[in-house]
Design a protein around this motif. Structure first.
Motif, PDB file in Angstrom:
ATOM      1  N   LYS A 207       0.813  -1.221   0.000  1.00  0.00           N
ATOM      2  CA  LYS A 207       0.000   0.000   0.000  1.00  0.00           C
ATOM      3  C   LYS A 207       0.843   1.266   0.000  1.00  0.00           C
ATOM      4  O   LYS A 207       0.449   2.286  -0.572  1.00  0.00           O
ATOM      5  N   ALA A 235     -10.009  -8.143  -6.110  1.00  0.00           N
ATOM      6  CA  ALA A 235     -10.509  -6.765  -6.096  1.00  0.00           C
ATOM      7  C   ALA A 235      -9.734  -5.915  -5.090  1.00  0.00           C
ATOM      8  O   ALA A 235      -9.397  -4.751  -5.363  1.00  0.00           O
ATOM      9  N   ALA A 236      -9.439  -6.486  -3.921  1.00  0.00           N
ATOM     10  CA  ALA A 236      -8.668  -5.755  -2.914  1.00  0.00           C
ATOM     11  C   ALA A 236      -7.240  -5.513  -3.398  1.00  0.00           C
ATOM     12  O   ALA A 236      -6.688  -4.420  -3.213  1.00  0.00           O
ATOM     13  N   ARG A 238      -6.282  -5.217  -6.443  1.00  0.00           N
ATOM     14  CA  ARG A 238      -6.334  -4.199  -7.502  1.00  0.00           C
ATOM     15  C   ARG A 238      -6.274  -2.790  -6.913  1.00  0.00           C
ATOM     16  O   ARG A 238      -5.672  -1.880  -7.496  1.00  0.00           O
ATOM     17  N   GLN A 239      -6.881  -2.604  -5.766  1.00  0.00           N
ATOM     18  CA  GLN A 239      -6.873  -1.289  -5.121  1.00  0.00           C
ATOM     19  C   GLN A 239      -5.533  -0.974  -4.455  1.00  0.00           C
ATOM     20  O   GLN A 239      -5.135   0.187  -4.380  1.00  0.00           O
ATOM     21  N   ASP A 240      -4.851  -2.012  -3.990  1.00  0.00           N
ATOM     22  CA  ASP A 240      -3.647  -1.793  -3.179  1.00  0.00           C
ATOM     23  C   ASP A 240      -2.352  -1.783  -3.985  1.00  0.00           C
ATOM     24  O   ASP A 240      -1.412  -1.055  -3.646  1.00  0.00           O
ATOM     25  N   ARG A 258      -4.508  -1.454 -11.626  1.00  0.00           N
ATOM     26  CA  ARG A 258      -5.702  -0.729 -11.202  1.00  0.00           C
ATOM     27  C   ARG A 258      -6.663  -0.488 -12.350  1.00  0.00           C
ATOM     28  O   ARG A 258      -7.838  -0.197 -12.141  1.00  0.00           O
TER      29      ARG A 258
END
Length: 333
Positions: A207, A235-236, A238-240, A258
């Motif tokens: 992160k 999905a998580a 992809r955000q991090d 992303r």
């Protein structure tokens, strides 16, 4: 910014592998968790070794396998890992240099012996590992050569090494130098054992942007986000993460950014013999493609070809020139 001398610099546990075929009853009798990796002392390695038949001994370690794979693809690779000034350590240095990898880490003298890993391979090709870290744990920030890191397009960090405080400091030092020089940093999560121990720290590395590229298999990814739902974990991620590659065994792999996700089929195989090194060689193929500026699906496909080669024989290092297989598949590298 000057062109890098090396495609990839690996930092990891320099481990001498001892591989043996066993039946499932052996795993049950020894109360081992099939498919896992556990840390043991030298006495436990010796006890298990005494109960085995014929074995194969070869230089290994997750990061070392990845780097050897990159060299087999004609990539320019270097390695930082701590061995002892002993027989296994000399053999390890010889093996790495013999495949064209730059390996100049000063060996440990007068301390623990070179690390070893007992890899028990069951008839389904699954491997169960008992690892004695030995000299590996002596790796520290002084072993990280700033000029070497600055001269590598990607510095690849092995999750297995994320344990001793000095090794963590070495990792962070390498990541900082890499970014100061406009280079990238990659991390492999290595094992669910590592993820369970260091989940919060791994997530912080991802992160915060300390790590630019993440490698994981589907089990490690689920463990990282503490969910049984694979899609939710992706999905998580992809955000991090800026970029990630997730392997799924016979289902192939995913490249995740992303903005987009690509599914790439697994390379065909005749027979699974030993799954040891599959993820390591996938990472090597992927990073080789990335260093060549190839599209992400092509990077994943090359990773799949490298993984397919290594699981069809005993041992976690390529037995043929991977670059020939990649060219046969139509890639111009």
């Amino acid at each position: 910014m000057a062109a890098p001398r090396y495609d990839v610099l690996g930092i990891g546990n320099a481990i001498f592998d001892i591989l043996a075929h066993v039946d499932d009853d052996f795993i049950v009798r020894e109360n081992l968790t099939k498919g896992s990796m556990r840390l043991v002392d030298g006495d436990e390695i010796a006890r298990l070794y005494a109960d085995l038949g014929q074995v194969v001994r070869i230089s290994g370690g997750s990061g070392g396998n990845t780097i050897a794979g990159i060299s087999s693809l004609t990539g320019k690779a270097a390695y930082i890992g701590k061995v002892a000034d002993d027989e296994f350590g000399e053999a390890y240095r010889h093996d790495m240099r013999g495949v064209g990898v730059a390996f100049d880490t000063k060996p440990l003298s007068g301390g623990a012996p070179t690390a070893s890993c007992l890899v028990l391979v069951t008839p389904d090709g699954e491997r169960t590992m008992s690892t004695f870290l030995g000299a590996c744990q002596a790796l520290g920030p002084d072993d990280v050569d700033p000029a070497l890191v600055a001269d590598a397009e990607v510095t690849f960090l092995e999750g297995y090494l994320w344990d001793p405080a000095d090794a963590k400091e070495a990792f962070r030092k390498a990541a900082e130098i890499a970014h100061q020089n406009g280079r990238k940093v990659a991390l492999t999560l290595s094992d669910t054992f590592c993820v369970d121990r260091f989940r919060s720290e791994f997530l912080e590395l991802i992160k915060s942007g300390t790590v630019d590229i993440v490698f994981a298999n589907e089990h490690e990814l689920r463990a990282l986000y503490e969910t049984s739902d694979f899609d939710s974990a992706v999905a998580a991620l992809r955000q991090d993460a800026k970029l990630a590659a997730v392997t799924m065994g016979g289902e192939g792999s995913l490249t995740v950014t992303r903005d987009e996700t690509h599914h790439v089929k697994a390379a065909p195989i005749d027979k699974i013999v030993d799954l040891t090194g599959a993820g390591d060689l996938y990472a090597g193929g992927f990073l080789f493609g990335l260093a060549r500026g190839l599209p992400l699906p092509d990077c994943a496909a090359i990773g799949g070809i490298a993984a397919a080669e290594v699981i069809q024989h005993i041992g976690a290092r390529p037995e043929v020139a991977l670059v020939d297989l990649v060219r046969q598949a139509g890639f111009k590298v």
